[in-house]
Design a protein around this motif. Structure first.
Motif, PDB file in Angstrom:
ATOM      1  N   ASP B 271       0.831  -1.196   0.000  1.00 21.43           N
ATOM      2  CA  ASP B 271       0.000   0.000   0.000  1.00 21.43           C
ATOM      3  C   ASP B 271       0.873   1.257   0.000  1.00 21.43           C
ATOM      4  O   ASP B 271       1.229   1.792   1.042  1.00 21.43           O
ATOM      5  CB  ASP B 271      -0.909  -0.023   1.236  1.00 21.43           C
ATOM      6  N   LEU B 272       1.208   1.720  -1.210  1.00 26.20           N
ATOM      7  CA  LEU B 272       2.105   2.877  -1.302  1.00 26.20           C
ATOM      8  C   LEU B 272       1.443   4.139  -0.769  1.00 26.20           C
ATOM      9  O   LEU B 272       2.112   5.051  -0.285  1.00 26.20           O
ATOM     10  CB  LEU B 272       2.566   3.066  -2.749  1.00 26.20           C
ATOM     11  N   GLU B 274      -0.346   4.273   1.897  1.00 26.07           N
ATOM     12  CA  GLU B 274      -0.070   4.242   3.329  1.00 26.07           C
ATOM     13  C   GLU B 274       1.371   4.669   3.580  1.00 26.07           C
ATOM     14  O   GLU B 274       1.655   5.464   4.485  1.00 26.07           O
ATOM     15  CB  GLU B 274      -0.307   2.816   3.855  1.00 26.07           C
ATOM     16  N   LEU B 275       2.266   4.177   2.730  1.00 26.84           N
ATOM     17  CA  LEU B 275       3.676   4.522   2.900  1.00 26.84           C
ATOM     18  C   LEU B 275       3.867   6.036   2.780  1.00 26.84           C
ATOM     19  O   LEU B 275       4.617   6.651   3.538  1.00 26.84           O
ATOM     20  CB  LEU B 275       4.543   3.810   1.845  1.00 26.84           C
ATOM     21  N   LYS B 276       3.124   6.618   1.862  1.00 26.10           N
ATOM     22  CA  LYS B 276       3.227   8.069   1.668  1.00 26.10           C
ATOM     23  C   LYS B 276       2.852   8.784   2.967  1.00 26.10           C
ATOM     24  O   LYS B 276       3.558   9.688   3.417  1.00 26.10           O
ATOM     25  CB  LYS B 276       2.310   8.491   0.527  1.00 26.10           C
ATOM     26  N   LYS B 277       1.780   8.324   3.590  1.00 25.25           N
ATOM     27  CA  LYS B 277       1.359   8.938   4.859  1.00 25.25           C
ATOM     28  C   LYS B 277       2.472   8.785   5.902  1.00 25.25           C
ATOM     29  O   LYS B 277       2.798   9.709   6.635  1.00 25.25           O
ATOM     30  CB  LYS B 277       0.089   8.254   5.376  1.00 25.25           C
ATOM     31  N   ILE B 278       3.063   7.584   5.926  1.00 21.56           N
ATOM     32  CA  ILE B 278       4.121   7.330   6.906  1.00 21.56           C
ATOM     33  C   ILE B 278       5.280   8.296   6.682  1.00 21.56           C
ATOM     34  O   ILE B 278       5.814   8.897   7.619  1.00 21.56           O
ATOM     35  CB  ILE B 278       4.608   5.864   6.796  1.00 21.56           C
ATOM     36  N   LEU B 279       5.617   8.489   5.409  1.00 17.07           N
ATOM     37  CA  LEU B 279       6.745   9.368   5.090  1.00 17.07           C
ATOM     38  C   LEU B 279       6.447  10.811   5.477  1.00 17.07           C
ATOM     39  O   LEU B 279       7.356  11.581   5.810  1.00 17.07           O
ATOM     40  CB  LEU B 279       7.096   9.251   3.606  1.00 17.07           C
ATOM     41  N   LYS B 281       5.218  11.803   8.099  1.00 15.60           N
ATOM     42  CA  LYS B 281       5.609  11.996   9.501  1.00 15.60           C
ATOM     43  C   LYS B 281       7.060  12.477   9.615  1.00 15.60           C
ATOM     44  O   LYS B 281       7.456  13.055  10.621  1.00 15.60           O
ATOM     45  CB  LYS B 281       5.467  10.672  10.274  1.00 15.60           C
ATOM     46  N   PHE B 282       7.859  12.197   8.584  1.00 13.41           N
ATOM     47  CA  PHE B 282       9.255  12.631   8.648  1.00 13.41           C
ATOM     48  C   PHE B 282       9.413  14.104   8.306  1.00 13.41           C
ATOM     49  O   PHE B 282      10.465  14.684   8.493  1.00 13.41           O
ATOM     50  CB  PHE B 282      10.109  11.789   7.703  1.00 13.41           C
ATOM     51  N   VAL B 283       8.356  14.679   7.738  1.00 15.73           N
ATOM     52  CA  VAL B 283       8.450  16.080   7.326  1.00 15.73           C
ATOM     53  C   VAL B 283       8.304  16.991   8.539  1.00 15.73           C
ATOM     54  O   VAL B 283       7.452  16.732   9.388  1.00 15.73           O
ATOM     55  CB  VAL B 283       7.365  16.394   6.270  1.00 15.73           C
TER      56      VAL B 283
END
Ligand SMILES: Cc1ncc(C[n+]2csc(CCOP(=O)(O)OP(=O)(O)O)c2C)c(N)n1
Ligand SMILES: Cc1ncc(C[n+]2csc(CCOP(=O)(O)OP(=O)(O)O)c2C)c(N)n1
Ligand code: SF4
Ligand code: SF4
Ligand SMILES: [Mg+2]
Ligand SMILES: [Mg+2]
Lengths: 561, 283, 561, 283
Positions: B271-272, B274-279, B281-283
């Motif tokens: 689920d890319l 979802e991964l985008k959402k996770i990433l 958080k790093f911003v």
């Protein structure tokens, strides 16, 4: 007056919250639009000792750490004694009035008076942000985000202390050059090497991770664990490293892309398993986060001395690929590529990082997830030939792969020499066919090699060759040398195996002096290059004291400091 | 329907008279009685004479390293819990080289059936002592006799509260097939230690030796009572109990991963979004 | 008429007693004064399958196996079918009348009639000795010595069968060229590679062996076990290979020279321990008996593919030495030297052998035990400086070694980076001193390197480079080539690490064509030579089907057969 | 006479309040009570916080690899049985990475004293579950809670008929020193599992948690009765027994080697005359 290349170093004991302080500052600086690079140095203990968290910050891209310190934030007296000498002209020491040296090069903070001891780091945060001229609203917001969720009372207390600290510092007659503000901050992520490896692996569809805790690799597994629920991942802490690699092989055999993070000593235990992956042609990504050996060595420091270990790991002969990212971005992209290549060639693939890169948080431009090329898990949907032969002989050496239990076809894998159907054999003619089949995969891996990156002047007087995490420091050293009007080139290997001489031999031969810069004592890449090309580099700059290679170190060793 | 023929008949590399033949038959019978078709089962083994067994079985097979069958099976089960998994290997493989994985498998209670061909000897390497060799056994490698106490896998498993602990004997094929069928039916880790004569190297624990001593536990025997089980587990010598010695109810390991509630990992895609959402958080 | 270079091959199932027959013949031939070389080929099973036991015999020195067979002793039908083609002109097949091909190239033996099945090998012994024209008294005596002690009745029965067989065969109208008798047989031993390694280790004072059984290394441990009582040795079968290497390190730390025999897969598990030996500076001899990988591969066959595995085994960087005996004699002398070098430089030392050499019994001139130079265990009797520092920094890198519990001085060893006193440190300056101290030992090891052995014509047209067990076959191939008037040289490395270019580069550069002959698929010595010297060999003759390199193989690959 | 000072006082890398300090004190006391001088003892450890202990002890030391202390100690003991050997390391070291060596040491009954600093956590690597962590314990590595059953070293050791099985608590230094002294006096393998609070990472099994539950076995307790011992071994939860839980008489492993009757291997020289005779057999 302003200064656009500032290094601040926070020093103190483990447990004093200096990492929290460092991370807060890093986040604030990245939000404010600065480029940063973090270097963490800590000891193999949980409390006490002497740890440092250094941030180099600038509006320009920061690619390497710097040795001299502009702002020394000493959380204890020892830090002052140990690092005073590193403070540059115009630099400032921020210390507790109890510890500080009483000169105008030192700002003495009445910590006791401003906050309870365990919150001294919040005071320090306030002081530093004033000194650097950071947007106080941003500082407050970041601090609040950090504690807010967990604990409101705590957050409130922090806010108060911060305000007091800001006020107090505002009234101090210190002259420290502020950072030039960034007009339009572009959005960037704060990410370290291990986080990037975890994210890259996730982006490639990794769904299984087995590991045994080992510094500096553990955080890769922990980062994956944190996302297990959201990304549909199983992360299992194994009973030992041998179990970890064999579990990953089992999961991969069953059809799930798998990753195994470890460090040198743990990896040594996995080498029989690596051989099994090679023989059974099971894809698996093994990340080796290097630290100084032999044996337990310096478990929390950095080194680049496991290239040869990884290159020859496992008994017998079979192909492999080894990547060595030089930046946080490369950690992401190469972790992703590793998974792809492992699947394509049904082989073990390795990613070499180290403590320096693993723990080095940097400002990273967000990855374009929307436009990622899909990765082919390399699994056939049905048997090309019946009965299904797991090890069918093919021109590429890659056999169509089915999964056990996913069709009526039976999948048989064997670590003994085997027939095309996977069952063991002692037929020595088949043996030759199988050895050659496995070896042919190397051609395919070769065709996918990431060429070494060349930068700088064509046919330079001086060519600096390096690999992995030393990239930035070598780049900066090269830039400095170029200023003294030497023609300098650099050649960085982000893949150290296989080597394709056509991709780089020309650079080596057209350069005046070729110097290999590595974080080990033998010059492992240098001798590998000679083995593969016959070209002997002229000189080696080596470091093996556990610290990352810095631009200054390279210049000193070259006698050009 | 599944028939014994589905599991094939192959030439083996075993010695005539070896207990492995009977175990192989019992495994087939157990699978058939469990109505498991060849493509539904994965048989994982290590290295040794016993570990060759999967090659004589028409099934999915992973023949790995000496001592490392259990971790491979564990990884495969976590990747695809729908796979029915049997681990088949020798006493040296499981209790010697693989001892640490044996302990971990019991603690995890991972859902698979471990069948140990226990001939109390290292067969393939020509007769050195194994962890289960009797004290005093003399071999070329132990000319003064084995000095270590034999490893009692049953006692250790019961002491660790393993959820299914059984002992079989290659001389009682039907009984063994029954244990295997029950082991396969058991949700969680099932240990089946099988006494197996090695006609070539173990001249002490022969077929006759086992035959004379082995008895099957009565129907009255309560395998759920830990104390009794512990007593029975250490019974060895003149009388050796066969059957399910201990069992308890405990969720199997895979169940502890919430992600596996959504089905096997294999087949689930990435689920890319979802991964985008996770990433972010790093911003 | 006589023939002075006979190869006899006994073939049959495991369990038919063909190894007993082969060993009896070998013993008889050596007693009779012949030179012999045995090649054993067996499968990974206990009964059945197809095994062979080949003996090449001559009055001249035999240095290599030969492919063609003069006397094929077929204990079953399969053997006839499989090996008929290998039988040379004038060769003879000895088979059961039930199996034999009915030509005059075949002697059909009525085994059933002459003896019960399980004693067929005694009949074969009788037949062969008649055919070769061996002294029948010697044959009877050897047979008797073999069984006599164990079982008199058995011995008697054997004697009778032998006589019957001799009589029967005497009456057969076969023409097979006998061996020329040896006038004055000089006394020689019948010994294989693994026996020689065990004896060499014993001669050097090895008193501890820990191992985990693994073909083809097991017999080293068994040979030591057999002498444990007489030589005051402890041999312990460990729970796994990791325990084996760590036990040996413990025993060695306590002061006892230790050996660990294993093979590729088992060795892979030991690599973390190798690193520990390097870091703690504990001497240990590790024998790696090679077999084809990866993983379980072909567990009973031969290969030379673990040179690189051993060279880079263990994480981190530390010196080592690697020996690769080419003959049974070299197995003895290099095992002995390994123990010496390990003790002198307090380092792990490796001996690389393989299944071919391990199982190859040969006629060996007795070693002159009376005039052995004593080996210095390298243990100081008292501390040179007080307090005692296990890791005192010295010019040679070697620190005076005391033993725990043997004096009042405390001995502290650590796998972490350590201070001179052995206690762990994170002082990065000390780190550098220690890395450099350990590396300095390499100079000492270099000074002791066994130079590669050059034979043949100076600056030859063709130079055959090889290592380890391939020595004899390459020598014989070279001799054959020389007969076709090519100038040929051979260069054999019985030590493959460290390499000292001055010792051999001249040979390489002065040769026309340089060909490296190795039992692996990558040409591991060839690429190591290039790495160390820049010299790229022109061609490689490689074998990786599990069989030993033969003279014929080399000639075929060179297109000179 | 040996005094506590002989074993020195060193700065440690441990956290203030850690149970390791008390264990270190108890070890010193146990050695002194056994009248063993520093140069007579070899302390072997692996890697972990516990494994640093030997560095804070004035003695012969071999600090090896994570999980591999027991094999090193076994080799040293076989080379020189006169050495008094203590193995000191953590629960992860001995029951996790080193699990297979733990089983082998019990079977061998090699004469050494194993002191396990059991804090039920991986301390040095910052708080992942260890084999003895309680079911359900939540850590960064086990966010859904530990799913495996905790390893009960005492139960396994008793089930395997280990010859000396004891449990101590860092909060009871004198009692622990007594166990160590008895362990050292015991001929054979002595296991002393020591409950040790980790103030930094184990917030469940705290000093108070242990204090509340631990009780010392009464003088009436018969440690030679296996059945009672087995019962006691599995006692855990509200009440945790301390003391010698099981012991039996069995020759220690070194005794099984006839060559060691002639004295330690170290120091024995090589009889080349004998070797010559052996070589004659090859002629
Ligand atoms: C790492 C490793 N060590 C050792 C071996 C050699 N080896 C093969 S089988 C075996 C023991 C077999 O004993 P067991 O597991 O009881 O099986 P059995 O042959 O008795 O059925 C050993 C030691 C190996 N293949 N790999
Ligand atoms: C082969 C290997 N794997 C992993 C590690 C990393 N490591 C160091 S200590 C440790 C666990 C420590 O736990 P424990 O043994 O319980 O000791 P504690 O720190 O809790 O006292 C681990 C996993 C290592 N040093 N070596
Ligand atoms: S050696 Fe023993 S176990 Fe192996 S096949 Fe023969 S009889 Fe069976
Ligand atoms: S981390 Fe835990 S075990 Fe380690 S020193 Fe700190 S408190 Fe003790
Ligand atoms: Mg067995
Ligand atoms: Mg612990």
């Amino acid at each position: 007056m302003e200064k656009n290349d500032v290094t601040l170093l926070i020093g103190g004991e483990a447990g004093q919250g200096l990492v929290t302080l460092g991370q807060l500052l890093a986040k604030i600086l990245v939000h404010a639009g600065y480029s940063i690079l973090v270097t963490q140095s800590y000891q193999s203990r949980i409390r006490g000792g002497h740890n440092t968290f250094a941030i180099r910050v600038s509006t320009e891209a920061v690619v390497a750490p710097r040795e001299s310190v502009d702002l020394l934030i000493a959380m204890n007296e020892e830090t002052v004694t140990l690092h005073e000498a590193e403070v540059a002209d115009g630099g400032l020491i921020v210390a507790d009035e109890a510890h500080g040296t009483d000169t105008d090069g030192c700002l003495q903070v009445p910590y006791q008076q401003l906050a309870e001891t365990r919150l001294a780091n919040v005071v320090a945060l306030g002081v530093v942000s004033v000194l650097l001229g950071l947007d106080q609203a941003l500082v407050a917001r970041t601090l609040n985000d950090f504690f807010g969720k967990k604990d409101h009372e705590m957050a409130e207390k922090n806010r108060q202390i911060l305000t007091t600290a800001l006020d107090w510092c505002g009234q101090q007659p210190v002259t420290f050059e502020k950072l030039p503000p960034v007009a339009k901050p572009i959005q960037r992520m704060l990410m370290n090497g291990n986080e990037a490896i975890a994210m890259g692996a996730l982006s490639a569809g990794v769904k299984f991770c087995s590991f045994y805790p080992m510094t500096p690799a553990t955080s890769i597994a922990l980062n994956l664990t944190a996302q297990a629920g959201r990304m549909g991942l199983v992360v299992e802490q194994a009973e030992d490293e041998i179990a970890a690699i064999n579990m990953a092989i089992g999961a991969s055999f069953a059809g799930v892309p798998s990753i195994v993070p470890t460090s040198g000593g743990g990896f040594a235990l996995m080498t029989e398993g690596v051989s099994l992956a090679g023989m059974t042609e099971t894809p698996v990504l093994i990340v080796v986060a290097q630290r100084p050996g032999p044996a337990t060595g310096l478990p929390t420091r950095t080194e680049q001395a496991d290239l040869e270990l990884v290159l020859y790991a496992g008994h017998g002969e079979f192909p492999r690929a080894i990547y060595s990212p030089g930046t946080v971005e490369e950690c992401f992209w190469l972790a992703r590529k590793s998974v792809d290549v492992a699947a394509k060639f049904q082989s073990p693939v390795f990613l070499l990082t180290d403590q320096f890169l693993a723990d080095s948080s940097r400002a990273v431009t967000p990855f374009d997830i929307d436009n990622l090329e899909p990765i082919d898990p390399g699994i056939a949907t049905d048997a090309s030939s019946l009965p299904y032969n797991r090890y069918a002989i093919t021109p590429s050496g890659v056999s169509p792969r089915l999964l056990p239990g996913m069709s009526k076809h039976l999948v048989v894998a064997d670590g003994d020499e085997h027939l095309v159907d996977g069952h063991l054999t002692e037929d020595l003619k088949v043996r030759n066919l199988m050895v050659e089949k496995r070896l042919r995969k190397e051609q395919g891996i070769m065709a996918e090699v990431v060429p070494p990156e060349f930068q700088g002047d064509e046919s330079p007087d001086l060519l600096l060759v390096t690999w992995g995490s030393s990239k930035g420091s070598v780049m900066e050293a090269a830039a400095k040398l170029r200023n003294d009007s030497t023609r300098v080139g650099i050649l960085h290997f982000s893949q150290v195996w296989p080597l394709v001489p056509d991709q780089f031999l020309g650079y080596l031969e057209s350069a005046g002096e070729v110097v290999c810069v590595e974080g080990n004592v033998y010059g492992q890449l240098a001798r590998l290059i000679r083995r593969e090309t016959g070209f002997g580099v002229h000189r080696r700059v080596l470091r093996y004291d556990g610290l990352p290679i810095t631009p200054e170190y390279v210049l000193r060793e070259l006698g050009r400091a | 329907m599944v028939s014994i023929e589905d599991y094939g008949q192959y030439e083996t590399a075993w010695c005539p008279g070896c207990g492995n033949f009977s175990i192989l038959e019992a495994v087939k019978q157990g699978l058939v009685d469990s109505v498991i078709a060849p493509h539904e089962v994965l048989v994982v083994s290590g290295i040794g004479q016993a570990a060759k067994a999967p090659h004589y079985l028409n099934a999915n097979v992973f023949n790995g390293l000496h001592g490392r069958a259990l971790p491979v099976a564990t990884g495969a089960k976590l990747a695809n819990p729908d796979l029915r998994i049997i681990v088949e290997s020798g006493d040296g493989c499981n209790y010697g080289e693989g001892g640490n994985h044996f302990l971990a498998a019991i603690r995890r209670n991972i859902d698979l059936t471990l069948i140990v061909h226990n001939n109390q000897i290292y067969g393939l390497t020509k007769g050195q002592a194994s962890p289960t060799s009797e004290e005093g056994l003399i071999t070329k490698a132990q000319p003064e006799g084995v000095a270590s106490l034999p490893f009692n896998p049953i006692a250790v498993a019961v002491a660790m509260q393993a959820s299914f602990v059984a002992r079989g004997f290659s001389g009682k094929i039907d009984h063994l097939a029954g244990l295997i069928q029950q082991g396969l039916a058991h949700e969680g880790f099932a240990l089946i230690d099988v006494l197996q004569p090695c006609v070539s190297f173990n001249k002490v624990n022969t077929f006759a030796w086992y035959k004379k001593r082995c008895y099957t536990l009565s129907d009255e025997y309560d395998a759920t009572d830990w104390q009794t089980a512990m007593q029975t587990a250490v019974e060895w010598g003149d009388k050796i109990p066969l059957g399910i010695i201990y069992r308890n109810q405990r969720a199997s390991f895979e169940k502890s991963f919430s992600v596996l509630q959504r089905g096997p990992l294999v087949g689930q895609d990435t689920d890319l979004g979802e991964l985008k959402k996770i990433l972010e958080k790093f911003v």
